[in-house]
Scaffold this active site. Structure first.
Site, PDB file in Angstrom:
ATOM      1  N   LYS A  22      -1.756   7.539  -8.587  1.00 19.80           N
ATOM      2  CA  LYS A  22      -0.702   6.673  -8.023  1.00 19.80           C
ATOM      3  C   LYS A  22      -1.333   5.604  -7.141  1.00 19.80           C
ATOM      4  O   LYS A  22      -1.050   4.408  -7.263  1.00 19.80           O
ATOM      5  CB  LYS A  22       0.284   7.496  -7.183  1.00 19.80           C
ATOM      6  CG  LYS A  22       1.195   6.659  -6.282  1.00 19.80           C
ATOM      7  CD  LYS A  22       2.128   7.518  -5.461  1.00 19.80           C
ATOM      8  CE  LYS A  22       1.564   8.062  -4.216  1.00 19.80           C
ATOM      9  NZ  LYS A  22       1.469   7.141  -3.077  1.00 19.80           N
ATOM     10  N   ASN A  23      -2.244   6.008  -6.248  1.00 17.80           N
ATOM     11  CA  ASN A  23      -2.783   5.080  -5.252  1.00 17.80           C
ATOM     12  C   ASN A  23      -3.835   4.132  -5.806  1.00 17.80           C
ATOM     13  O   ASN A  23      -4.244   3.208  -5.116  1.00 17.80           O
ATOM     14  CB  ASN A  23      -3.317   5.865  -4.055  1.00 17.80           C
ATOM     15  CG  ASN A  23      -2.182   6.491  -3.276  1.00 17.80           C
ATOM     16  OD1 ASN A  23      -1.019   6.165  -3.496  1.00 17.80           O
ATOM     17  ND2 ASN A  23      -2.513   7.395  -2.382  1.00 17.80           N
ATOM     18  N   ARG A  93       6.148   1.390   0.852  1.00 17.07           N
ATOM     19  CA  ARG A  93       5.283   0.582   1.709  1.00 17.07           C
ATOM     20  C   ARG A  93       4.172  -0.115   0.934  1.00 17.07           C
ATOM     21  O   ARG A  93       3.725  -1.206   1.258  1.00 17.07           O
ATOM     22  CB  ARG A  93       4.564   1.458   2.727  1.00 17.07           C
ATOM     23  CG  ARG A  93       5.394   2.288   3.622  1.00 17.07           C
ATOM     24  CD  ARG A  93       4.466   3.051   4.507  1.00 17.07           C
ATOM     25  NE  ARG A  93       3.582   2.130   5.188  1.00 17.07           N
ATOM     26  CZ  ARG A  93       3.953   1.417   6.261  1.00 17.07           C
ATOM     27  NH1 ARG A  93       5.177   1.560   6.717  1.00 17.07           N
ATOM     28  NH2 ARG A  93       3.134   0.581   6.834  1.00 17.07           N
ATOM     29  N   CYS A 117       7.674   4.907   9.144  1.00 15.15           N
ATOM     30  CA  CYS A 117       7.270   5.871   8.124  1.00 15.15           C
ATOM     31  C   CYS A 117       7.212   7.259   8.739  1.00 15.15           C
ATOM     32  O   CYS A 117       6.819   7.418   9.891  1.00 15.15           O
ATOM     33  CB  CYS A 117       5.888   5.494   7.571  1.00 15.15           C
ATOM     34  SG  CYS A 117       5.293   6.629   6.323  1.00 15.15           S
ATOM     35  N   ARG A 122       2.357   2.874  11.037  1.00 15.13           N
ATOM     36  CA  ARG A 122       1.526   2.300   9.964  1.00 15.13           C
ATOM     37  C   ARG A 122       1.590   0.781  10.008  1.00 15.13           C
ATOM     38  O   ARG A 122       2.157   0.136   9.117  1.00 15.13           O
ATOM     39  CB  ARG A 122       1.960   2.839   8.611  1.00 15.13           C
ATOM     40  CG  ARG A 122       1.805   4.337   8.512  1.00 15.13           C
ATOM     41  CD  ARG A 122       2.217   4.884   7.169  1.00 15.13           C
ATOM     42  NE  ARG A 122       1.274   4.519   6.106  1.00 15.13           N
ATOM     43  CZ  ARG A 122       1.474   4.851   4.829  1.00 15.13           C
ATOM     44  NH1 ARG A 122       2.573   5.489   4.468  1.00 15.13           N
ATOM     45  NH2 ARG A 122       0.588   4.508   3.914  1.00 15.13           N
ATOM     46  N   ASP A 308      -4.321  13.036   2.940  1.00 13.53           N
ATOM     47  CA  ASP A 308      -3.261  13.354   1.982  1.00 13.53           C
ATOM     48  C   ASP A 308      -3.336  14.782   1.442  1.00 13.53           C
ATOM     49  O   ASP A 308      -2.486  15.185   0.655  1.00 13.53           O
ATOM     50  CB  ASP A 308      -3.281  12.359   0.814  1.00 13.53           C
ATOM     51  CG  ASP A 308      -2.943  10.939   1.262  1.00 13.53           C
ATOM     52  OD1 ASP A 308      -3.222   9.999   0.509  1.00 13.53           O
ATOM     53  OD2 ASP A 308      -2.423  10.779   2.375  1.00 13.53           O
ATOM     54  N   ARG A 400       8.028  11.032  -5.731  1.00 16.20           N
ATOM     55  CA  ARG A 400       7.341   9.766  -5.515  1.00 16.20           C
ATOM     56  C   ARG A 400       5.880   9.837  -5.927  1.00 16.20           C
ATOM     57  O   ARG A 400       5.262   8.835  -6.275  1.00 16.20           O
ATOM     58  CB  ARG A 400       7.400   9.371  -4.027  1.00 16.20           C
ATOM     59  CG  ARG A 400       8.820   9.151  -3.512  1.00 16.20           C
ATOM     60  CD  ARG A 400       8.769   8.581  -2.127  1.00 16.20           C
ATOM     61  NE  ARG A 400       7.865   7.446  -2.102  1.00 16.20           N
ATOM     62  CZ  ARG A 400       7.439   6.894  -0.968  1.00 16.20           C
ATOM     63  NH1 ARG A 400       7.817   7.403   0.184  1.00 16.20           N
ATOM     64  NH2 ARG A 400       6.632   5.862  -0.990  1.00 16.20           N
TER      65      ARG A 400
HETATM   66  C1  EPZ Z   1      -3.348   4.599   1.809  1.00  6.30           C
HETATM   67  O1  EPZ Z   1      -2.349   4.084   2.703  1.00  6.30           O
HETATM   68  C2  EPZ Z   1      -2.618   5.609   0.913  1.00  6.30           C
HETATM   69  N1  EPZ Z   1      -1.535   4.934   0.220  1.00  6.30           N
HETATM   70  C3  EPZ Z   1      -2.037   6.729   1.771  1.00  6.30           C
HETATM   71  O2  EPZ Z   1      -1.494   7.716   0.894  1.00  6.30           O
HETATM   72  C4  EPZ Z   1      -3.166   7.391   2.556  1.00  6.30           C
HETATM   73  O3  EPZ Z   1      -2.620   8.335   3.440  1.00  6.30           O
HETATM   74  C5  EPZ Z   1      -3.934   6.332   3.379  1.00  6.30           C
HETATM   75  O4  EPZ Z   1      -4.394   5.272   2.535  1.00  6.30           O
HETATM   76  C6  EPZ Z   1      -5.138   6.916   4.089  1.00  6.30           C
HETATM   77  O5  EPZ Z   1      -5.994   7.518   3.199  1.00  6.30           O
HETATM   78  C7  EPZ Z   1      -1.832   4.166  -0.860  1.00  6.30           C
HETATM   79  O6  EPZ Z   1      -2.962   3.987  -1.257  1.00  6.30           O
HETATM   80  C8  EPZ Z   1      -0.676   3.520  -1.550  1.00  6.30           C
HETATM   81  P1  EPZ Z   1      -4.546   2.771   5.681  1.00  6.30           P
HETATM   82  P2  EPZ Z   1      -2.645   2.800   3.588  1.00  6.30           P
HETATM   83  O7  EPZ Z   1      -4.200   1.331   5.795  1.00  6.30           O
HETATM   84  O8  EPZ Z   1      -3.536   1.878   2.887  1.00  6.30           O
HETATM   85  C9  EPZ Z   1      -4.151   2.269  10.386  1.00  6.30           C
HETATM   86  C10 EPZ Z   1       0.133   9.140  -0.065  1.00  6.30           C
HETATM   87  O9  EPZ Z   1       0.504  10.231   0.372  1.00  6.30           O
HETATM   88  N2  EPZ Z   1      -3.935   0.840  10.076  1.00  6.30           N
HETATM   89  O10 EPZ Z   1      -5.864   3.128   5.117  1.00  6.30           O
HETATM   90  O11 EPZ Z   1      -1.326   2.312   4.067  1.00  6.30           O
HETATM   91  C11 EPZ Z   1      -3.017   3.135   9.846  1.00  6.30           C
HETATM   92  O12 EPZ Z   1      -1.925   3.174  10.720  1.00  6.30           O
HETATM   93  C12 EPZ Z   1      -0.078   7.970   0.931  1.00  6.30           C
HETATM   94  O13 EPZ Z   1      -0.086   8.890  -1.251  1.00  6.30           O
HETATM   95  C13 EPZ Z   1      -3.813  -0.039  11.125  1.00  6.30           C
HETATM   96  O14 EPZ Z   1      -3.871   0.328  12.294  1.00  6.30           O
HETATM   97  O15 EPZ Z   1      -3.405   3.485   4.816  1.00  6.30           O
HETATM   98  C14 EPZ Z   1      -3.713   4.467   9.667  1.00  6.30           C
HETATM   99  O16 EPZ Z   1      -3.746   5.125  10.893  1.00  6.30           O
HETATM  100  C15 EPZ Z   1       0.460   8.269   2.287  1.00  6.30           C
HETATM  101  N3  EPZ Z   1      -3.607  -1.356  10.815  1.00  6.30           N
HETATM  102  C16 EPZ Z   1      -5.128   4.056   9.248  1.00  6.30           C
HETATM  103  O17 EPZ Z   1      -5.306   2.714   9.677  1.00  6.30           O
HETATM  104  C17 EPZ Z   1      -3.552  -1.810   9.517  1.00  6.30           C
HETATM  105  O18 EPZ Z   1      -3.357  -3.016   9.287  1.00  6.30           O
HETATM  106  C18 EPZ Z   1      -5.385   4.137   7.745  1.00  6.30           C
HETATM  107  O19 EPZ Z   1      -4.341   3.456   7.097  1.00  6.30           O
HETATM  108  C19 EPZ Z   1      -3.689  -0.881   8.486  1.00  6.30           C
HETATM  109  C20 EPZ Z   1      -3.895   0.448   8.782  1.00  6.30           C
END
Ligand code: EPZ
Length: 426
Positions: A22-23, A93, A117, A122, A308, A400
């Site tokens: 998915k991701n 998202r 979320c 996030r 995850d 999802r």
């Molecule tokens: C991806 O989300 C995955 N989703 C998430 O999987 C996964 O939990 C996450 O990466 C971490 O591995 C998809 O790929 C669609 P991040 P993403 O930006 O990209 C902070 C699932 O269950 N951050 O790597 O949204 C954020 O808050 C989902 O399939 C900022 O502070 O995650 C988090 O604490 C849930 N500012 C950390 O970084 C930003 O601009 C990592 O988030 C972006 C992120």
């Protein structure tokens, strides 16, 4: 609204085919906005999130067709529409992944800012920091992120944040940089396999990306990209979930189409608590040794232990022979499953972003409520290990990210029924 009714105590046995990721599929579908001509995404799973992104892409002038063999045919036919509306974006998202490709290809994009979320805060500040560095003008208007640029120019960009790198942030900036003038160097890029899969798709379309999978990614801008066929990688989180399903039911399962190298941190933890995990064919076998050792886990960006799989592992460790500790470093508040697992008898003590999991003799079935995708998977796993009946409500969360999960678990010997919640007397 559906619920899953689970008769616990059935060991899982047999083999299961792991679906496409998915991701990986989501940012790849968004990146098809960059291309001239059609792209064909092979192995794209049938999931609610994929359908949500299709609805967004259709409104952005792309044709999206699911072919009889399951392939997803995508092609841009109209480059005028640039608005990803709140009503569609609030469902998913990861729709934010259209921001970089739209900006790079159409020099303008209006994308609804993702809202709250269940798994925690996030923000997308790092995405915007990266696009600004490439020369984009960024504004927030009525809940929409509005980005525009006459041209994007390659530069050096640091994409690290308080919780490490950002996966979809790296996808957005890397995608945008493919059509920028000159060379972009991303420092502290996310190293997840999904980022590598996206880079492989972009390179097949004519991009010049090196270093994907490492914290330093270099993108030499090109004039145009041409659509291609691409097969997405297997879903490592789905694979990890099925591995834990085998372990928590004292089962023995063969996982086909599973990338061992994408799951080393999780496999290392499974082995450290006594689960037998061996490579076999194009996947691996997982067998339980009936007695689980305790352990400690800290979630980290890849190649560390994936957040995850945190909830699913917590369900498993609730049956370990001693105290375990889980610390959540990516989403410090990602613990809505704790109270629900406790309803099944798990002995959990949460302190800040750490949970101590004390030994419990056994889990006992009960009605529980899903709150997010991976939490709902953890409740299904715990329900399979519990004695009696567990009812997991609001399973739209699980749909999802897992295709027909009850049918696939039942094919391994589980006893799970999907029922309409209205039929349940709870
Ligand atoms: C991806 O989300 C995955 N989703 C998430 O999987 C996964 O939990 C996450 O990466 C971490 O591995 C998809 O790929 C669609 P991040 P993403 O930006 O990209 C902070 C699932 O269950 N951050 O790597 O949204 C954020 O808050 C989902 O399939 C900022 O502070 O995650 C988090 O604490 C849930 N500012 C950390 O970084 C930003 O601009 C990592 O988030 C972006 C992120």
């Amino acid at each position: 609204m559906d619920s899953l009714v689970i008769e616990g105590g059935n060991r899982l046995r047999g083999s299961i085919h792991i679906n496409g990721s998915k991701n990986a599929t989501l940012p790849i579908m968004a990146a098809a906005l960059l291309a001239d001509g059609p792209s064909l995404i092979k192995g794209a799973p049938h999931l609610a999130d994929i359908s949500s992104l299709i609805n967004i892409l259709l409104e952005l002038g792309m044709t999206c067709e699911r072919l009889p063999n399951g392939d997803l045919a995508l092609e841009v036919t109209d480059t005028k529409p640039c608005h990803a509306r709140y009503d569609l974006m609030r469902r998913m998202r990861a729709g934010i992944c259209v921001l970089g490709p739209l900006l790079a290809r159409r020099k303008y994009a209006r994308v609804s800012m993702p809202g709250g979320c269940a798994i925690g805060d996030r923000p997308v500040d790092i995405h915007l920091r990266g696009l600004r560095a490439l020369g984009a003008h960024v504004e927030l208007e009525a809940g929409d992120i509005v980005v525009r640029a006459d041209k994007l120019v390659g530069t050096e960009i640091f994409l690290g944040g308080n919780f490490g790198s950002t996966v979809t942030g790296t996808a957005n900036v890397m995608s945008a940089a493919t059509l920028a003038e000159g060379t972009t160097v991303i420092e502290s890029a996310a190293c997840e396999p999904e980022v590598v899969d996206l880079a492989n798709y972009l390179n097949a379309m004519g991009a010049k990306i090196t270093g994907a999978g490492s914290p330093r990614v270099i993108i030499e801008g090109v004039k145009a990209l041409t659509g291609v066929p691409h097969t997405v990688i297997p879903d490592r989180i789905e694979a990890g979930t099925f591995m834990i399903a085998a372990a928590i039911t004292n089962g023995e399962v063969q996982l086909d189409n599973c990338r061992f190298d994408h799951l080393m941190a999780a496999i290392d933890k499974l082995r450290s608590i006594g689960i037998i995990v061996e490579r076999s064919g194009n996947g691996c076998t997982v067998a339980s040794a009936r007695r689980l050792e305790p352990t400690s886990i800290t979630t980290q960006p890849h190649p560390g232990f994936p957040t995850d799989l945190q909830a699913q592992f917590m369900a498993l460790l609730s049956l370990a022979d001693g105290n375990s500790i889980i610390t959540e470093k990516i989403y410090p508040d990602r613990f809505l499953h704790v109270a629900e697992l406790a309803r099944l008898g798990a002995n959990l003590h949460k302190e800040g972003s750490t949970v101590v999991i004390a030994r419990t003799k056994r889990l006992i079935g009960a009605p529980v409520m899903a709150s997010d995708l991976r939490a709902s998977a953890a409740l299904v796993l715990a329900g399979m290990a519990a004695s009696g009946t567990t009812t997991v409500m609001r399973v739209y969360h699980i749909d999802r990210g897992y295709e027909k999960i009850e049918l696939r678990l039942n094919s391994l010997g589980a006893k799970i029924k999907r029922v309409d919640q209205k039929e349940l007397e709870l």
